[in-house]
Design a protein around this motif. Structure first.
Motif, PDB file in Angstrom:
ATOM      1  N   PRO A  85       0.762  12.073   9.667  1.00 61.69           N
ATOM      2  CA  PRO A  85      -0.054  11.668   8.523  1.00 61.69           C
ATOM      3  C   PRO A  85      -1.536  11.870   8.814  1.00 61.69           C
ATOM      4  CG  PRO A  85       1.638  10.015   8.992  1.00 61.69           C
ATOM      5  CD  PRO A  85       1.656  10.987  10.130  1.00 61.69           C
ATOM      6  N   ALA A  86      -2.250  12.393   7.834  1.00 59.74           N
ATOM      7  CA  ALA A  86      -3.686  12.624   8.021  1.00 59.74           C
ATOM      8  C   ALA A  86      -4.435  11.310   8.206  1.00 59.74           C
ATOM      9  CB  ALA A  86      -4.247  13.399   6.828  1.00 59.74           C
ATOM     10  N   GLU A  87      -3.896  10.237   7.626  1.00 63.93           N
ATOM     11  CA  GLU A  87      -4.521   8.916   7.748  1.00 63.93           C
ATOM     12  C   GLU A  87      -3.572   7.988   8.490  1.00 63.93           C
ATOM     13  OE1 GLU A  87      -7.623   8.413   6.750  1.00 63.93           O
ATOM     14  OE2 GLU A  87      -7.653  10.502   6.091  1.00 63.93           O
ATOM     15  N   GLU A  88      -4.075   7.371   9.575  1.00 63.20           N
ATOM     16  CA  GLU A  88      -3.230   6.478  10.355  1.00 63.20           C
ATOM     17  C   GLU A  88      -2.952   5.176   9.613  1.00 63.20           C
ATOM     18  OE1 GLU A  88      -4.899   5.856  14.174  1.00 63.20           O
ATOM     19  OE2 GLU A  88      -4.568   7.924  14.848  1.00 63.20           O
ATOM     20  N   GLU A  89      -3.850   4.764   8.735  1.00 59.20           N
ATOM     21  CA  GLU A  89      -3.657   3.550   7.966  1.00 59.20           C
ATOM     22  C   GLU A  89      -4.208   3.747   6.564  1.00 59.20           C
ATOM     23  OE1 GLU A  89      -5.564   0.482  10.162  1.00 59.20           O
ATOM     24  OE2 GLU A  89      -7.517   1.453  10.152  1.00 59.20           O
ATOM     25  N   THR A  90      -3.769   2.918   5.645  1.00 56.64           N
ATOM     26  CA  THR A  90      -4.151   3.091   4.253  1.00 56.64           C
ATOM     27  C   THR A  90      -5.613   2.703   4.031  1.00 56.64           C
ATOM     28  OG1 THR A  90      -3.490   0.850   3.616  1.00 56.64           O
ATOM     29  CG2 THR A  90      -1.799   2.575   3.533  1.00 56.64           C
ATOM     30  N   LEU A  91      -6.112   3.079   2.891  1.00 53.51           N
ATOM     31  CA  LEU A  91      -7.526   2.860   2.575  1.00 53.51           C
ATOM     32  C   LEU A  91      -7.890   1.381   2.579  1.00 53.51           C
ATOM     33  CD1 LEU A  91     -10.189   4.203   1.754  1.00 53.51           C
ATOM     34  CD2 LEU A  91      -9.413   4.124  -0.628  1.00 53.51           C
ATOM     35  N   THR A 113      11.199  -4.585  -7.401  1.00 52.90           N
ATOM     36  CA  THR A 113      10.777  -3.190  -7.537  1.00 52.90           C
ATOM     37  C   THR A 113       9.612  -2.859  -6.625  1.00 52.90           C
ATOM     38  OG1 THR A 113       9.355  -3.831  -9.368  1.00 52.90           O
ATOM     39  CG2 THR A 113      11.536  -2.991  -9.913  1.00 52.90           C
ATOM     40  N   MET A 114       8.928  -3.907  -6.133  1.00 56.09           N
ATOM     41  CA  MET A 114       7.779  -3.647  -5.278  1.00 56.09           C
ATOM     42  C   MET A 114       8.106  -3.899  -3.805  1.00 56.09           C
ATOM     43  SD  MET A 114       5.497  -2.694  -7.329  1.00 56.09           S
ATOM     44  CE  MET A 114       4.100  -2.774  -6.220  1.00 56.09           C
ATOM     45  N   ALA A 115       9.315  -4.356  -3.490  1.00 54.36           N
ATOM     46  CA  ALA A 115       9.655  -4.687  -2.120  1.00 54.36           C
ATOM     47  C   ALA A 115       9.700  -3.437  -1.259  1.00 54.36           C
ATOM     48  CB  ALA A 115      11.001  -5.397  -2.074  1.00 54.36           C
ATOM     49  N   PRO A 116       9.234  -3.520  -0.017  1.00 53.07           N
ATOM     50  CA  PRO A 116       9.279  -2.349   0.843  1.00 53.07           C
ATOM     51  C   PRO A 116      10.700  -2.024   1.236  1.00 53.07           C
ATOM     52  CG  PRO A 116       8.574  -4.267   2.086  1.00 53.07           C
ATOM     53  CD  PRO A 116       8.673  -4.695   0.661  1.00 53.07           C
ATOM     54  N   THR A 117      10.951  -0.749   1.455  1.00 49.70           N
ATOM     55  CA  THR A 117      12.263  -0.327   1.927  1.00 49.70           C
ATOM     56  C   THR A 117      12.415  -0.716   3.382  1.00 49.70           C
ATOM     57  OG1 THR A 117      12.153   1.534   0.409  1.00 49.70           O
ATOM     58  CG2 THR A 117      13.770   1.673   2.172  1.00 49.70           C
ATOM     59  N   SER A 118      13.526  -1.279   3.717  1.00 49.02           N
ATOM     60  CA  SER A 118      13.743  -1.716   5.084  1.00 49.02           C
ATOM     61  C   SER A 118      13.959  -0.531   6.002  1.00 49.02           C
ATOM     62  CB  SER A 118      14.968  -2.641   5.140  1.00 49.02           C
ATOM     63  OG  SER A 118      16.111  -1.948   4.719  1.00 49.02           O
ATOM     64  N   ARG A 120      -3.520  -3.284  -4.216  1.00 51.62           N
ATOM     65  CA  ARG A 120      -3.650  -2.543  -2.956  1.00 51.62           C
ATOM     66  C   ARG A 120      -2.927  -1.204  -3.031  1.00 51.62           C
ATOM     67  NH1 ARG A 120      -5.360  -4.479   1.890  1.00 51.62           N
ATOM     68  NH2 ARG A 120      -5.879  -6.698   2.033  1.00 51.62           N
ATOM     69  N   MET A 121      -1.691  -1.238  -3.539  1.00 49.92           N
ATOM     70  CA  MET A 121      -0.886  -0.017  -3.583  1.00 49.92           C
ATOM     71  C   MET A 121      -1.538   1.045  -4.457  1.00 49.92           C
ATOM     72  SD  MET A 121       2.911  -1.706  -3.822  1.00 49.92           S
ATOM     73  CE  MET A 121       3.763  -0.128  -3.794  1.00 49.92           C
ATOM     74  N   LEU A 122      -2.148   0.631  -5.555  1.00 44.50           N
ATOM     75  CA  LEU A 122      -2.809   1.593  -6.446  1.00 44.50           C
ATOM     76  C   LEU A 122      -3.999   2.245  -5.746  1.00 44.50           C
ATOM     77  CD1 LEU A 122      -3.186   2.877  -9.267  1.00 44.50           C
ATOM     78  CD2 LEU A 122      -4.666   0.916  -9.810  1.00 44.50           C
ATOM     79  N   ILE A 123      -4.871   1.432  -5.142  1.00 42.56           N
ATOM     80  CA  ILE A 123      -6.060   1.966  -4.473  1.00 42.56           C
ATOM     81  C   ILE A 123      -5.652   2.863  -3.307  1.00 42.56           C
ATOM     82  CG2 ILE A 123      -8.117   1.357  -3.147  1.00 42.56           C
ATOM     83  CD1 ILE A 123      -8.240  -1.234  -4.840  1.00 42.56           C
ATOM     84  N   ASP A 124      -4.647   2.426  -2.556  1.00 44.94           N
ATOM     85  CA  ASP A 124      -4.188   3.224  -1.412  1.00 44.94           C
ATOM     86  C   ASP A 124      -3.623   4.561  -1.866  1.00 44.94           C
ATOM     87  OD1 ASP A 124      -4.919   1.306   0.414  1.00 44.94           O
ATOM     88  OD2 ASP A 124      -2.948   0.352   0.496  1.00 44.94           O
ATOM     89  N   VAL A 130      -0.962  -5.354 -14.839  1.00 45.39           N
ATOM     90  CA  VAL A 130      -1.577  -4.112 -15.303  1.00 45.39           C
ATOM     91  C   VAL A 130      -1.736  -3.139 -14.134  1.00 45.39           C
ATOM     92  CG1 VAL A 130      -3.987  -4.840 -15.020  1.00 45.39           C
ATOM     93  CG2 VAL A 130      -3.409  -3.123 -16.716  1.00 45.39           C
ATOM     94  N   PHE A 131      -1.996  -3.653 -12.924  1.00 44.03           N
ATOM     95  CA  PHE A 131      -2.080  -2.783 -11.750  1.00 44.03           C
ATOM     96  C   PHE A 131      -0.716  -2.149 -11.475  1.00 44.03           C
ATOM     97  CE2 PHE A 131      -5.900  -5.272 -10.971  1.00 44.03           C
ATOM     98  CZ  PHE A 131      -6.758  -4.341 -10.412  1.00 44.03           C
ATOM     99  N   LYS A 132       0.351  -2.937 -11.614  1.00 47.87           N
ATOM    100  CA  LYS A 132       1.700  -2.407 -11.378  1.00 47.87           C
ATOM    101  C   LYS A 132       2.039  -1.321 -12.398  1.00 47.87           C
ATOM    102  CE  LYS A 132       6.000  -2.164  -9.937  1.00 47.87           C
ATOM    103  NZ  LYS A 132       6.515  -1.147 -10.832  1.00 47.87           N
ATOM    104  N   LEU A 133       1.698  -1.557 -13.656  1.00 46.14           N
ATOM    105  CA  LEU A 133       2.012  -0.589 -14.701  1.00 46.14           C
ATOM    106  C   LEU A 133       1.264   0.726 -14.500  1.00 46.14           C
ATOM    107  CD1 LEU A 133       2.170  -2.934 -17.811  1.00 46.14           C
ATOM    108  CD2 LEU A 133       4.038  -1.584 -16.891  1.00 46.14           C
ATOM    109  N   VAL A 134      -0.038   0.632 -14.223  1.00 44.71           N
ATOM    110  CA  VAL A 134      -0.798   1.881 -14.052  1.00 44.71           C
ATOM    111  C   VAL A 134      -0.458   2.552 -12.721  1.00 44.71           C
ATOM    112  CG1 VAL A 134      -2.683   1.175 -15.569  1.00 44.71           C
ATOM    113  CG2 VAL A 134      -2.829   0.662 -13.133  1.00 44.71           C
ATOM    114  N   PHE A 135      -0.016   1.772 -11.731  1.00 47.13           N
ATOM    115  CA  PHE A 135       0.451   2.380 -10.481  1.00 47.13           C
ATOM    116  C   PHE A 135       1.659   3.272 -10.761  1.00 47.13           C
ATOM    117  CE2 PHE A 135       3.534   2.241  -6.993  1.00 47.13           C
ATOM    118  CZ  PHE A 135       2.792   2.826  -5.973  1.00 47.13           C
ATOM    119  N   ASP A 136       2.613   2.755 -11.519  1.00 44.77           N
ATOM    120  CA  ASP A 136       3.794   3.553 -11.865  1.00 44.77           C
ATOM    121  C   ASP A 136       3.398   4.791 -12.661  1.00 44.77           C
ATOM    122  OD1 ASP A 136       5.395   1.723 -10.597  1.00 44.77           O
ATOM    123  OD2 ASP A 136       5.932   0.630 -12.419  1.00 44.77           O
ATOM    124  N   GLU A 137       2.435   4.624 -13.578  1.00 47.23           N
ATOM    125  CA  GLU A 137       1.993   5.765 -14.378  1.00 47.23           C
ATOM    126  C   GLU A 137       1.284   6.807 -13.508  1.00 47.23           C
ATOM    127  OE1 GLU A 137       1.365   3.640 -18.748  1.00 47.23           O
ATOM    128  OE2 GLU A 137      -0.366   4.097 -17.514  1.00 47.23           O
TER     129      GLU A 137
END
Length: 795
Positions: A768-774, A256-261, A441-445, A485-492
């Motif tokens: 994109p306003a940001e060239e790279e993630t936070l 579920t967390m794998a990037p889309t190719s 990382r995904m949550l913070i970004d 817990v990071f994955k769960l709150v990311f989805d939320e």
């Protein structure tokens, strides 16, 4: 520590709990009624077929199990009263065990309800806790005390599952649960305090009671921590071994967390490669400083870790390794305790920063200095060189995040509170440094990319700030669950964004219209397919076939959207299709011809009525009527075989229930999209909607289309359309990914079709306003400082 108290004091404490349980138990049955009412309303709402079926399934499931849930919850709540004792049980942090994903997910669900109660009743709960502790001579409430919000919230969720209801259904009605329960619990706390005050218990609260001194035998240190206010519900440790810059193989992410190719060479792929290069550079730097060459660093780093942790004092919790016969990782409770102490201390300091009246720049500087000092202290207590390096890198990353001025002040302070939870995860799961798809990382970004487009005034006090606060607090409540817990709150958080960004009336209107454009075109295609099947073996003139396929299928689709699939108008228009087929067939006998002549005026009137729904009026409408009239005249003279009445009746029956037969045609069909068609569809003025449809005949590269499909809701972009540049936020994507809605700060909306979106990305008209993630930018800045001052990594 427990101090002996008189029997009367203990009895008064017990009576207080009994009154509290009685007051809150009475809310369970009305709560079930409120949930039933909510599900009934949802089940009756019109929507797409899938959503309507889910709503009906939810209603049926709850209707069958509601009584059992109420019975189980009430009985369990009364029974919970008997398990509460005045003496505190062993701290949860000392009970080390592995727990399953389902248990963690259930705990997250109950924590949301408990957190809501905490937010509404913080003062009353704190006062009541101190009064009960005074009566019972204890320093903390029992972990299962009925007065703790977590106890009631967990019981309601557990009994919900025990009654056979799903976690998904709970998540869909949790807002109703909160509305029906929180106020009752708050009033019960107020009543309990009033009862104790009336009995002479602590009529004035000593504020010094809110702070206690704690000693950590394992760490040999002491600190100041808040008295348990019912929020410290620790979960058993369930950390996963990870692989990071030691040079070992990365642990594979869940599917579920794998990037889309995507196709190699696309801008999206190139951006990912640049980001991955930054992570690889960091890995090489660290392995070079810790273990020489990359090949030998991993083994030395791992061996050093085992040795350092074995001699670090305190207890260790062994955890199984993963892949390639890797040695088990050993977790130092002493160091974990030090991180926990630093987290609690900073949490208290952050509250003061948020409430401070000074300049925001000064407060941010104080926050940065505070975190830097605590990181330095943690490095001194780190048992291995790997842990020292991890502390320093995480500290530098959050130093960069705190310095990001585009993040509003209040959000930056909440981001800072994630430093210790992220540090804990990075030590237990060094894959945090090796993959862009780590949930932390995904949550913070995601949170960072969303808030950087807003000004401080728009964020402060908003629901978005409240959600960021909730996310951070949930993570703090479950420090031992690792990345889960990071994955769960990311989805939320993603689910919250989908609601929050589309809550304005204007956006809701645009979404509704856009969604129905897509649904209408899809339904028209589905209806055309079914009509072709129905007429496949019938002797129907080509002119009538073409009219039914190209015009009447559209009429049925728009009628189904406006009036409902079984609405009176829709049913009538479906019947017109079978009547037209019969009227245009051969009429060898006089009775049938007389019937056609008698019914013809009404048939033509209904054909006009249907075409008017599509905006086909005046000359275009007359052209269709003329062709149909000529075809009907020919039918009178036709010598071909007549269509049997049984076939006409079967067609009419199938048309009446057409939605039961249609199949999903997927999201690849072309949609004729423009402002005029939107206005015709629902009568909505499209002046506030800038419609950007696909360009006819333009070939869209697959990699660009893949990039368009991967854009994340909440991210900000610069849109150059018709020589006007606007900062826009991506707020919505249609179910079939055909339509994308962007909103600008000046109230304009841009509805862009998938093909045009892809070409805009390719041409640089949507950037994109940001060239790279936070976190990638923070990693680069951390690496730059380490390159300039490599000694700081371990010093």
């Amino acid at each position: 520590m427990s101090i002996a108290r008189s029997a009367s004091s203990l009895q008064l404490a017990r009576e207080t709990r009994e009154r509290f349980v009685m007051a809150t138990e009475g809310a369970i049955a009305p709560l079930a009624g409120a949930i039933r009412d909510r599900l009934t309303a949802l089940a009756s709402e019109a929507g797409n077929a899938r959503a309507m079926q889910e709503n009906r399934d939810d209603f049926v499931a709850f209707q069958g199990q509601a009584t059992q849930w109420v019975t189980l919850a009430q009985a369990g709540w009364r029974k919970a009263l008997g398990t509460t004792s005045g003496a505190m049980t062993a701290p949860a942090a000392l009970r080390l065990e592995l727990i399953g994903n389902e248990v963690v997910e259930s705990n997250i669900l109950s924590s949301r309800l408990a957190q809501m109660i905490h937010d509404k009743a913080s003062f009353e709960l704190s006062d009541l806790r101190l009064r009960i502790q005074y009566l019972e001579g204890t320093t903390e409430l029992d972990a299962r005390d009925v007065l703790k919000p977590e106890t009631l919230a967990k019981l309601l969720v557990d009994q919900w599952l025990a009654a056979g209801l799903s976690r998904g259904l709970w998540a869909r009605v949790q807002d109703t649960v909160q509305q029906g329960l929180v106020e009752v619990v708050v009033k019960a706390y107020e009543s309990a305090n009033a009862y104790l005050i009336a009995n002479g218990v602590m009529q004035e609260i000593d504020l010094k009671s809110f702070v206690r001194r704690t000693g950590n035998a394992g760490s040999g240190g002491s600190g100041v921590a808040p008295v348990d206010s019912g929020m410290s519900g620790s979960s058993p440790i369930a950390q996963r071994p990870g692989y990071g810059f030691e040079g070992q193989q990365q642990a594979s992410m869940p599917s579920t967390m794998a990037p889309t190719s995507t196709t190699g060479g696309s801008p999206l792929m190139m951006a990912r490669q640049r980001a991955q290069t930054a992570l690889l550079s960091l890995k090489r730097f660290v392995t070079a400083r810790i273990g020489g060459d990359a090949g030998g660093a991993a083994a030395q780093f791992q061996a050093g870790g085992a040795e350092g942790r074995a001699t670090g004092g305190g207890s260790q919790v062994s955890q199984p390794g993963q892949g390639g016969g890797a040695a088990p990782r050993v977790f130092s409770r002493t160091f974990a305790g030090a991180i926990a102490d630093a987290e609690v201390a900073y949490r208290m300091a952050a509250t003061q920063y948020m409430d401070g009246a000074g300049e925001q720049a000064t407060l941010i500087q104080q926050t940065a200095v505070d975190l830097r000092r605590r990181s330095t202290e943690l490095k001194k207590r780190a048992p291995t060189t790997a842990d020292k390096a991890t502390v320093e890198i995480v500290a530098l990353m959050f130093q960069a995040i705190l310095a990001e001025e585009r993040i509003p002040f209040s959000a930056r302070v909440w981001f800072a509170r994630l430093q210790m939870p992220v540090l804990r995860v990075a030590i237990a799961e060094p894959e945090f440094f090796g993959t862009l798809q780590h949930p932390a990382r995904m949550l913070i970004d995601r949170m960072g990319s969303c808030v950087m487009g807003f000004d401080a005034a728009a964020i402060t006090g908003s629901a978005l700030e409240g959600e960021i606060r909730r996310v951070v607090q949930v993570i703090e409540q479950y420090p031992e669950t690792g990345q889960r817990v990071f994955k769960l709150v990311f989805d939320e958080f993603v689910a919250f964004l989908n609601r929050y960004l589309t809550q304005s009336d204007t956006t809701q209107r645009v979404m509704s219209v856009a969604q129905q454009v897509e649904q209408k075109e899809t339904m028209a295609i589905q209806y055309t397919i079914e009509l072709r099947k129905m007429l496949n073996d019938m002797p129907v003139r080509d002119e009538i076939r073409e009219f039914l396929f190209k015009v009447w299928a559209e009429v049925l689709a728009i009628a189904a959207l406006r009036y409902g699939a079984q609405g009176e108008q829709t049913v009538m228009l479906k019947r017109v299709a079978s009547e037209l087929v019969w009227a245009a067939s051969a009429k060898p006998n006089r009775t049938d011809r007389a019937r056609v002549i008698q019914d013809l005026p009404q048939l033509l009137q209904r054909l006009r009525q249907g075409m008017a729904l599509l905006g086909i009026v005046d000359e275009p409408q007359e052209a269709h009527i003329k062709i149909i009239g000529a075809t009907l005249s020919d039918a009178f003279l036709s010598k071909t075989e007549a269509i049997p009445q049984a076939k006409i009746e079967a067609m009419a029956e199938r048309l009446a229930h057409l939605e039961d037969f249609v199949t999903d045609v997927g999201g690849t069909a072309d949609l004729p999209l423009d402002a005029h068609s939107i206005e015709l569809l629902l009568g909505v003025d499209a002046a506030s909607i800038e419609v950007i449809p696909d360009a006819a005949g333009t070939k869209v590269p697959e990699d660009m289309l893949a990039w368009a499909h991967e854009l994340q809701v909440g991210n900000w972009f610069m849109l150059d359309h018709n020589d006007r540049v606007s900062q826009v936020q991506f707020v919505w994507r249609s179910e079939r990914k055909q339509l994308h809605l962007f909103a600008s700060s000046d109230g304009r909306s841009f509805l862009i079709q998938a093909g045009r979106l892809a070409t805009y990305l390719q041409a640089g008209l949507l950037v994109p306003a940001e060239e790279e993630t936070l976190t990638v930018r923070a990693t680069r800045e951390a690496l730059a400082k380490l390159d300039a001052n490599p000694e700081r990594l371990l010093n």
